[in-house]
Design a protein around this motif. Structure first.
Motif, PDB file in Angstrom:
ATOM      1  N   VAL A  16     -26.265   1.476   9.811  1.00 56.15           N
ATOM      2  CA  VAL A  16     -26.667   1.521   8.400  1.00 56.15           C
ATOM      3  C   VAL A  16     -27.259   0.178   7.974  1.00 56.15           C
ATOM      4  O   VAL A  16     -28.256   0.127   7.243  1.00 56.15           O
ATOM      5  N   ARG A  17     -26.674  -0.931   8.447  1.00 54.88           N
ATOM      6  CA  ARG A  17     -27.214  -2.248   8.095  1.00 54.88           C
ATOM      7  C   ARG A  17     -28.645  -2.411   8.615  1.00 54.88           C
ATOM      8  O   ARG A  17     -29.534  -2.875   7.894  1.00 54.88           O
ATOM      9  N   LEU A  18     -28.871  -2.015   9.869  1.00 61.70           N
ATOM     10  CA  LEU A  18     -30.223  -2.111  10.442  1.00 61.70           C
ATOM     11  C   LEU A  18     -31.203  -1.220   9.693  1.00 61.70           C
ATOM     12  O   LEU A  18     -32.357  -1.599   9.457  1.00 61.70           O
ATOM     13  N   LEU A  29     -24.967   4.113  -4.966  1.00 59.36           N
ATOM     14  CA  LEU A  29     -24.081   3.929  -6.111  1.00 59.36           C
ATOM     15  C   LEU A  29     -22.733   4.614  -5.905  1.00 59.36           C
ATOM     16  O   LEU A  29     -21.677   4.026  -6.138  1.00 59.36           O
ATOM     17  N   GLU A  30     -22.781   5.870  -5.469  1.00 62.02           N
ATOM     18  CA  GLU A  30     -21.521   6.593  -5.281  1.00 62.02           C
ATOM     19  C   GLU A  30     -20.738   6.029  -4.107  1.00 62.02           C
ATOM     20  O   GLU A  30     -19.514   5.925  -4.151  1.00 62.02           O
ATOM     21  N   ALA A  31     -21.443   5.648  -3.038  1.00 61.88           N
ATOM     22  CA  ALA A  31     -20.764   5.057  -1.883  1.00 61.88           C
ATOM     23  C   ALA A  31     -20.052   3.770  -2.276  1.00 61.88           C
ATOM     24  O   ALA A  31     -18.905   3.533  -1.858  1.00 61.88           O
ATOM     25  N   ASN A  32     -20.705   2.945  -3.085  1.00 60.27           N
ATOM     26  CA  ASN A  32     -20.069   1.702  -3.536  1.00 60.27           C
ATOM     27  C   ASN A  32     -18.848   1.985  -4.406  1.00 60.27           C
ATOM     28  O   ASN A  32     -17.807   1.324  -4.283  1.00 60.27           O
ATOM     29  N   ARG A  48     -16.283   1.611   4.766  1.00 54.35           N
ATOM     30  CA  ARG A  48     -16.164   2.877   4.029  1.00 54.35           C
ATOM     31  C   ARG A  48     -17.491   3.247   3.394  1.00 54.35           C
ATOM     32  O   ARG A  48     -17.892   4.410   3.392  1.00 54.35           O
ATOM     33  N   ARG A  49     -18.168   2.272   2.830  1.00 51.63           N
ATOM     34  CA  ARG A  49     -19.486   2.533   2.248  1.00 51.63           C
ATOM     35  C   ARG A  49     -20.455   3.037   3.317  1.00 51.63           C
ATOM     36  O   ARG A  49     -21.156   4.035   3.120  1.00 51.63           O
ATOM     37  N   ALA A  50     -20.492   2.361   4.461  1.00 53.70           N
ATOM     38  CA  ALA A  50     -21.434   2.741   5.516  1.00 53.70           C
ATOM     39  C   ALA A  50     -21.115   4.122   6.078  1.00 53.70           C
ATOM     40  O   ALA A  50     -22.030   4.914   6.350  1.00 53.70           O
TER      41      ALA A  50
END
Length: 457
Positions: A16-18, A29-32, A48-50
């Motif tokens: 996800v970072r890449l 927004l919802e993931a955060n 958890r966000r990723a």
């Protein structure tokens, strides 16, 4: 959410970072919010966000497909190793009589050259075995048959390179496959020797018999410590003139050849495979997120904020994400009615059954945030969302509807009638219908009170 191993959690987080590094920030927004609600330290919230984003965007399913492809690719390489080992055994005993040093070169020559090359590469570069590793990664991606799986291999390599674990992972793969090849050669060699009679000779044009005697005894020293026979000096000298038709000589040469294969072919690969596997497991347990990377450092304020920020700040996504309720992860009960941005001219709330609660009108960031935090902990079994179709279905409203729906067991949207004497814009109403159909949420223009009260229309 699918149960994953700690390594797979880190892997998806790095993927996800890449993805965000190359394609820009995701709609998170919802993931955060869910990551903040779950609590914990920053690395836990980032994961958890990723994982939520990976589940939503199909990366978790792609990882499953990639792992299936990787297992199939490994099986194909193992089959190739077994066949290669069998080919070495056939090549070693393909002559009649058997030239012992030619047979030894066939069994161990390529293996020892590549073993030395791997060891030197491990010491000086740390990347040897990349060709075989790239072949395995390439086969894994092709066999996965998932376009999103293409993002997984680079993320895995980058994650492992930070701890230099790629050398041990590739080492376990390379030495494991060569161990399988050597073991296959050993089994077939024993089978051929058990079912056929072989004579053994050595031949030379420029070397003397004493040289071959010294080499044979030197190579047979370590196998002799393990109980393998070594031909006597007389047997070695006599075998230079032709194959001895003596059973003890044949058995001594056969035992010597098998012992040399075990000691210099099978055992080194076994020990190296175990070493690499041990270093891989030890290093794997120490893997952590590198919070100094820009992609993770930027998440600190969003996931562990000094002050909460609400609102829609991200660019509009290409399409709305399909709503899938997550309330099943928690016990959901009761019914709730909520309205979004109603004007003061409309009386609210309507008469509600006793078992239906009123969540009021969401008309500020604070009210939205408070309700979402409540729903994430106590999701209702049924949720009705009242909307005024005279307003345009903007991205913020639709995102809020989708987020509310994901935190309820079942959701319906109530498109309110216009006040007396005022009509609805047909085009705008059609936009609402299209947007809600894209979200796959049921909607109607009448109050769903019976459904809220009993779960049935």
């Amino acid at each position: 959410m699918t149960e994953l191993t700690p390594l797979q959690n880190l892997w998806l987080t790095e993927t996800v970072r890449l993805r965000e590094e190359h394609a820009g920030p995701l709609d998170d927004l919802e993931a955060n919010r869910l990551a903040r609600a779950a609590g914990g330290d920053l690395p836990g919230r980032i994961q958890r966000r990723a994982l939520w984003l990976a589940e939503r965007d199909g990366l978790t399913a792609a990882l499953k497909h990639w792992l299936q492809g990787a297992r199939l690719a490994l099986v194909l390489l193992m089959i190739f190793a077994v066949l290669s080992g069998a080919g070495l055994a056939f090549a070693a005993l393909g002559q009649t009589p058997v030239n012992v040093f030619w047979a030894l070169g066939s069994l161990l020559g390529i293996n020892l050259i590549l073993l030395l090359s791997w060891a030197l590469g491990l010491i000086f570069a740390g990347e040897h075995g990349a060709t075989l590793g790239r072949l395995w990664l390439w086969l894994s991606e092709k066999l996965a048959r998932d376009a999103k799986a293409a993002q997984l291999a680079p993320a895995l390599l980058l994650m492992l390179q930070r701890k230099k674990l790629n050398r041990w992972a590739l080492g376990a793969l390379v030495n494991g496959l060569w161990l399988l090849a050597m073991f296959s050669a050993l089994i077939l060699l024993l089978t051929l020797m058990a079912t056929r009679r072989y004579g053994f000779v050595w031949e030379t044009t420029i070397l003397g018999a004493d040289t071959f005697i010294s080499i044979t005894q030197a190579l047979g020293y370590l196998p002799s410590l393990m109980g393998f026979n070594v031909p006597t000096v007389e047997m070695i000298r006599a075998s230079g003139n032709g194959a001895l038709d003596i059973e003890s000589a044949r058995q001594a040469w056969a035992s010597w050849l098998v012992g040399v294969l075990v000691v210099y072919g099978v055992l080194p690969r076994l020990l190296l495979a175990l070493l690499c596997f041990w270093r891989w497991n030890r290093g794997k347990a120490s893997l952590r997120l590198d919070l100094n990377l820009p992609g993770y450092a930027q998440l600190r304020e969003r996931l562990m904020p000094t002050s909460e920020r609400l609102g829609v700040n991200d660019p509009e996504p290409a399409q709305l994400h399909r709503v899938e309720s997550q309330a099943g992860e928690l016990a959901s009960e009761g019914a709730l009615l909520v309205a979004i941005e109603l004007d003061e001219q409309r009386p609210w709330p309507p008469a509600l059954p006793k078992n239906v609660n009123n969540a009021g009108i969401l008309d500020s960031r604070e009210s939205r945030h408070k309700l979402l935090e409540q729903l994430s902990r106590f999701p209702p079994a049924r949720l009705a969302i009242a909307c005024d179709p005279r307003r345009s279905p903007d991205r913020g409203s639709l995102a809020l509807i989708a987020e509310l729906a994901r935190n309820a067991g079942a959701t319906r949207v109530w498109l309110l009638q216009a006040p007396p004497g005022e009509g609805l814009d047909a085009e705008r109403l059609g936009d609402w219908h299209v947007a809600l159909q894209q979200l796959e949420l049921p909607f109607a223009d009448c109050a769903p009170m019976n459904w809220l009260e009993s779960g049935h229309d």
